[in-house]
Design a protein around this motif. Structure first.
Motif, PDB file in Angstrom:
ATOM      1  N   ALA A   1     -57.967  54.980  68.173  1.00 33.90           N
ATOM      2  CA  ALA A   1     -57.350  54.568  68.010  1.00 33.90           C
ATOM      3  C   ALA A   1     -57.601  53.479  67.536  1.00 33.90           C
ATOM      4  O   ALA A   1     -56.753  52.383  66.477  1.00 33.90           O
ATOM      5  N   LYS A   2     -58.061  52.529  68.575  1.00 28.69           N
ATOM      6  CA  LYS A   2     -57.954  51.112  68.092  1.00 28.69           C
ATOM      7  C   LYS A   2     -59.071  50.835  66.338  1.00 28.69           C
ATOM      8  O   LYS A   2     -59.146  50.133  65.362  1.00 28.69           O
ATOM      9  N   LYS A   3     -60.172  52.398  66.175  1.00 26.43           N
ATOM     10  CA  LYS A   3     -60.981  52.729  65.713  1.00 26.43           C
ATOM     11  C   LYS A   3     -60.359  52.470  64.562  1.00 26.43           C
ATOM     12  O   LYS A   3     -60.531  52.264  63.109  1.00 26.43           O
ATOM     13  N   ILE A   4     -58.948  53.388  64.609  1.00 23.18           N
ATOM     14  CA  ILE A   4     -58.206  54.326  63.301  1.00 23.18           C
ATOM     15  C   ILE A   4     -57.791  52.253  62.082  1.00 23.18           C
ATOM     16  O   ILE A   4     -57.385  52.469  61.075  1.00 23.18           O
ATOM     17  N   ALA A   5     -57.204  51.870  63.985  1.00 25.65           N
ATOM     18  CA  ALA A   5     -56.548  50.943  63.133  1.00 25.65           C
ATOM     19  C   ALA A   5     -57.056  49.449  62.184  1.00 25.65           C
ATOM     20  O   ALA A   5     -56.487  49.565  61.500  1.00 25.65           O
TER      21      ALA A   5
ATOM     22  N   LEU B   1     -60.087  50.343  60.613  1.00 23.99           N
ATOM     23  CA  LEU B   1     -60.515  50.512  59.485  1.00 23.99           C
ATOM     24  C   LEU B   1     -58.772  50.702  58.261  1.00 23.99           C
ATOM     25  O   LEU B   1     -59.714  51.073  57.013  1.00 23.99           O
ATOM     26  N   PHE B   2     -58.099  51.350  59.160  1.00 28.98           N
ATOM     27  CA  PHE B   2     -56.531  50.830  57.947  1.00 28.98           C
ATOM     28  C   PHE B   2     -56.100  50.061  58.526  1.00 28.98           C
ATOM     29  O   PHE B   2     -54.727  49.604  57.821  1.00 28.98           O
TER      30      PHE B   2
ATOM     31  N   PHE C   1     -51.513  56.429  80.804  1.00 31.95           N
ATOM     32  CA  PHE C   1     -52.003  58.050  80.109  1.00 31.95           C
ATOM     33  C   PHE C   1     -52.541  57.720  78.743  1.00 31.95           C
ATOM     34  O   PHE C   1     -52.585  58.997  78.595  1.00 31.95           O
ATOM     35  N   LYS C   2     -53.654  56.988  78.553  1.00 34.44           N
ATOM     36  CA  LYS C   2     -54.587  57.428  77.611  1.00 34.44           C
ATOM     37  C   LYS C   2     -53.969  58.221  76.014  1.00 34.44           C
ATOM     38  O   LYS C   2     -54.806  58.782  75.298  1.00 34.44           O
ATOM     39  N   THR C   3     -53.010  57.021  76.089  1.00 36.47           N
ATOM     40  CA  THR C   3     -52.209  57.363  74.494  1.00 36.47           C
ATOM     41  C   THR C   3     -51.860  56.343  73.237  1.00 36.47           C
ATOM     42  O   THR C   3     -52.446  55.376  73.876  1.00 36.47           O
ATOM     43  N   ALA C   4     -51.600  56.619  72.574  1.00 36.51           N
ATOM     44  CA  ALA C   4     -51.738  55.306  71.610  1.00 36.51           C
ATOM     45  C   ALA C   4     -50.871  55.475  70.330  1.00 36.51           C
ATOM     46  O   ALA C   4     -51.071  56.640  70.309  1.00 36.51           O
ATOM     47  N   THR C   5     -50.535  54.352  69.580  1.00 33.49           N
ATOM     48  CA  THR C   5     -49.381  55.093  68.442  1.00 33.49           C
ATOM     49  C   THR C   5     -49.837  54.035  67.590  1.00 33.49           C
ATOM     50  O   THR C   5     -50.184  52.149  67.638  1.00 33.49           O
ATOM     51  N   VAL C   6     -50.535  54.641  66.111  1.00 28.03           N
ATOM     52  CA  VAL C   6     -50.802  53.450  65.189  1.00 28.03           C
ATOM     53  C   VAL C   6     -49.651  53.226  63.949  1.00 28.03           C
ATOM     54  O   VAL C   6     -49.181  54.344  63.472  1.00 28.03           O
ATOM     55  N   VAL C   7     -49.049  52.267  63.571  1.00 21.15           N
ATOM     56  CA  VAL C   7     -48.538  51.515  63.006  1.00 21.15           C
ATOM     57  C   VAL C   7     -48.885  51.855  61.710  1.00 21.15           C
ATOM     58  O   VAL C   7     -50.136  50.516  61.372  1.00 21.15           O
TER      59      VAL C   7
ATOM     60  N   LYS D   1     -60.842  59.974  56.634  1.00 21.47           N
ATOM     61  CA  LYS D   1     -61.363  58.669  57.288  1.00 21.47           C
ATOM     62  C   LYS D   1     -61.041  58.638  58.383  1.00 21.47           C
ATOM     63  O   LYS D   1     -62.035  58.636  59.934  1.00 21.47           O
ATOM     64  N   ILE D   2     -60.216  59.952  58.942  1.00 23.77           N
ATOM     65  CA  ILE D   2     -59.931  59.672  60.672  1.00 23.77           C
ATOM     66  C   ILE D   2     -60.996  61.186  60.584  1.00 23.77           C
ATOM     67  O   ILE D   2     -61.429  61.104  61.683  1.00 23.77           O
ATOM     68  N   GLY D   3     -61.086  61.515  60.010  1.00 22.47           N
ATOM     69  CA  GLY D   3     -62.158  62.877  60.216  1.00 22.47           C
ATOM     70  C   GLY D   3     -63.489  62.684  60.799  1.00 22.47           C
ATOM     71  O   GLY D   3     -63.887  63.052  61.344  1.00 22.47           O
ATOM     72  N   GLU D   4     -63.778  61.401  59.895  1.00 23.42           N
ATOM     73  CA  GLU D   4     -65.481  60.463  59.898  1.00 23.42           C
ATOM     74  C   GLU D   4     -65.263  60.312  60.524  1.00 23.42           C
ATOM     75  O   GLU D   4     -66.440  60.138  61.571  1.00 23.42           O
ATOM     76  N   THR D   5     -64.138  58.553  61.114  1.00 23.60           N
ATOM     77  CA  THR D   5     -64.268  58.745  62.725  1.00 23.60           C
ATOM     78  C   THR D   5     -64.693  59.468  63.389  1.00 23.60           C
ATOM     79  O   THR D   5     -65.345  59.188  64.751  1.00 23.60           O
ATOM     80  N   ALA D   6     -63.908  60.637  63.237  1.00 24.53           N
ATOM     81  CA  ALA D   6     -64.356  61.200  64.916  1.00 24.53           C
ATOM     82  C   ALA D   6     -65.494  61.733  64.940  1.00 24.53           C
ATOM     83  O   ALA D   6     -65.950  61.904  65.346  1.00 24.53           O
ATOM     84  N   GLU D   7     -66.109  62.842  63.172  1.00 29.43           N
ATOM     85  CA  GLU D   7     -67.665  63.407  63.694  1.00 29.43           C
ATOM     86  C   GLU D   7     -68.374  62.006  63.961  1.00 29.43           C
ATOM     87  O   GLU D   7     -69.492  62.144  64.400  1.00 29.43           O
ATOM     88  N   ASN D   8     -67.762  60.828  63.509  1.00 25.72           N
ATOM     89  CA  ASN D   8     -68.860  59.796  63.746  1.00 25.72           C
ATOM     90  C   ASN D   8     -69.642  59.444  65.135  1.00 25.72           C
ATOM     91  O   ASN D   8     -70.526  59.163  66.159  1.00 25.72           O
TER      92      ASN D   8
END
Ligand code: CTP
Length: 393
Positions: free
Chosen positions: A44-48, A50-51, A61-67, A1-8
């Motif tokens: 990261a927000k989109k991934i979060a 989705l899951f 710093f344009k970084t993020a952590t998804v838990v 799903k992460i790969g698809e999100t990136a692709e989209n």
């Protein structure tokens, strides 16, 4: 799903660094770092979403952590795309943001990336010959100024070399020796050195890394008066075994395993020197106190344990001490008998509860609550520890 999100989104995403290195070497690593060629916080927000996961973003710093709901986490970072050009400068040759990001890193073995877009999923990207260096078992810097830019990499090079049983590349070794000779550590904030030393103490075998640090004269350059002799090395080896025992018996424990190793390193040094070393490293106040207490109290505590006639005396001595202190205490004596008692404290005595509770004393024995309660309950506890009455009686 992460790969698809990136692709989209039309963004490239890669797993990078330690995870890829360890995947190839065959070592467990649960720290997943993803770099995206774009805005990692948005990604990261989109991934979060989705899951159904939580996301913490650091906009600066344009970084993020998804838990994720199962507790797993992934760190996301944006490949640096900003280019600083002075007005008259020639235009820079265009370089992929990923390559620019990887170029700033310490060693070639840490510059591997795996693309995770659904298209090209799993493609290994190796700009700097990291794969060959893993095969050749070499630690190599990317450029000659690497140790000058960041002298903590001296510690990292020797840590990785020890961990994977790799050698330093010959040019890298020369650069490292020069950096040590020029005392480049003096230019670094102490807390960054402490951070790297802590990583060393958290390795499976800190003794082997410290031997390497000694071999390259790093120890004496950091700590001018330090002894690193047979005695310290033997203590480190015993402590390593005690720590393995502790991790096996208390897998959930979250104690600071690096602290007893720092204690072991400084135990025989002059108190004033230790104070100076810890200030130089900007060790956080609580940890500093813990390490200084170890240096001050180990020998008197061991003497009292050796003199103790009853287990409950040992219990009383240890119950106010931190587990970190007790681990070092268990490693300290050469006598197995004393060590066994200290370990027994951790494994059994520490959590002994008399079967009768305060409530029982009131309800069943019709006693009036008061200071006597504590005395009775303690007596019962000590009786169990001294093996005078069985625990469930
Ligand atoms: N890094 C660097 N210079 C440093 C510290 C880190 O270039 N002084 C880079 C490394 O390339 C590393 C990445 O930042 O791959 C992440 O650092 P860290 O998490 O400390 O390293 P890991 O490689 O994950 O090491 P470990 O297995 O010990 O966690």
């Amino acid at each position: 799903k992460i790969g698809e999100t990136a692709e989209n989104l039309g963004i490239n995403a890669y797993i990078i660094g330690g995870f890829v290195r360890d995947l190839i070497i065959g070592r467990k690593n649960f720290d997943l770092d993803v770099v995206v060629e774009g805005d990692a916080t948005e990604f990261a927000k989109k991934i979060a979403k989705l899951f159904n996961a939580k996301v913490h973003t650091f906009d600066r710093f344009k970084t993020a952590t998804v838990v994720f709901p199962d507790g797993n986490r992934i760190d996301f970072a944006s490949a640096r795309t900003e280019v600083y050009r002075s007005p008259g400068a020639l235009p820079e040759v265009d370089m992929a943001p990923l390559k620019k990001d990887l170029m700033r890193r310490d060693f070639t073995i840490n510059t591997l990336a795996v693309k995770i877009n659904s298209k090209d999923f799993g493609k290994l990207i190796d700009f700097f010959g990291g794969l060959k260096d893993i095969k050749d078992r070499k630690i190599r810097v990317l450029h000659s100024l690497s140790f000058v830019e960041d002298p903590t990499r001296i510690l990292r090079a020797l840590r990785f070399a020890t961990r994977y049983r790799f050698e330093l590349g010959s040019h890298t070794e020369k650069l490292l020796k020069m950096a040590v000779q020029r005392k480049l550590f003096k230019t670094v904030e102490g807390q960054r050195i402490y951070h790297e030393l802590k990583q060393i103490m958290l390795e499976d075998n800190p003794l082997r890394v410290l031997n390497k640090l000694e071999q390259y004269k790093v120890l004496s350059s950091l700590f001018d008066n330090l002894n690193w002799n047979r005695w310290e090395k033997d203590l480190f080896e015993r402590l390593r075994k005690v720590v393995i025992w502790h991790k096996l018996n208390f897998p959930e424990s979250s104690i600071n395993y690096h602290l007893p190793f720092f204690g072991a390193l400084f135990l025989k040094e002059d108190y004033e020197d230790v104070n100076r070393y810890l200030s130089f490293l900007s060790v956080p106040e609580k940890e500093k106190k813990e390490i200084l207490d170890m240096c001050r109290l180990i020998i008197p505590t061991i003497k009292r344990i050796e003199k103790a006639k009853k287990n409950s005396e040992i219990y009383s001595l240890l119950k106010s001490k931190s587990e970190e202190f007790i681990l070092l205490l268990a490693a300290y004596p050469e006598s197995e008998e004393t060590r066994e008692k200290i370990l027994k404290y951790l494994k059994e005595w520490k959590d002994v509860k008399p079967l009768v509770s305060g409530k029982d004393l009131i309800n069943r024995f019709k006693l009036k609550p008061g200071p006597i309660f504590k005395e009775i309950l303690n007596k019962l506890k000590y009786a169990i520890i001294d093996e005078k009455i069985p625990e469930d009686n």
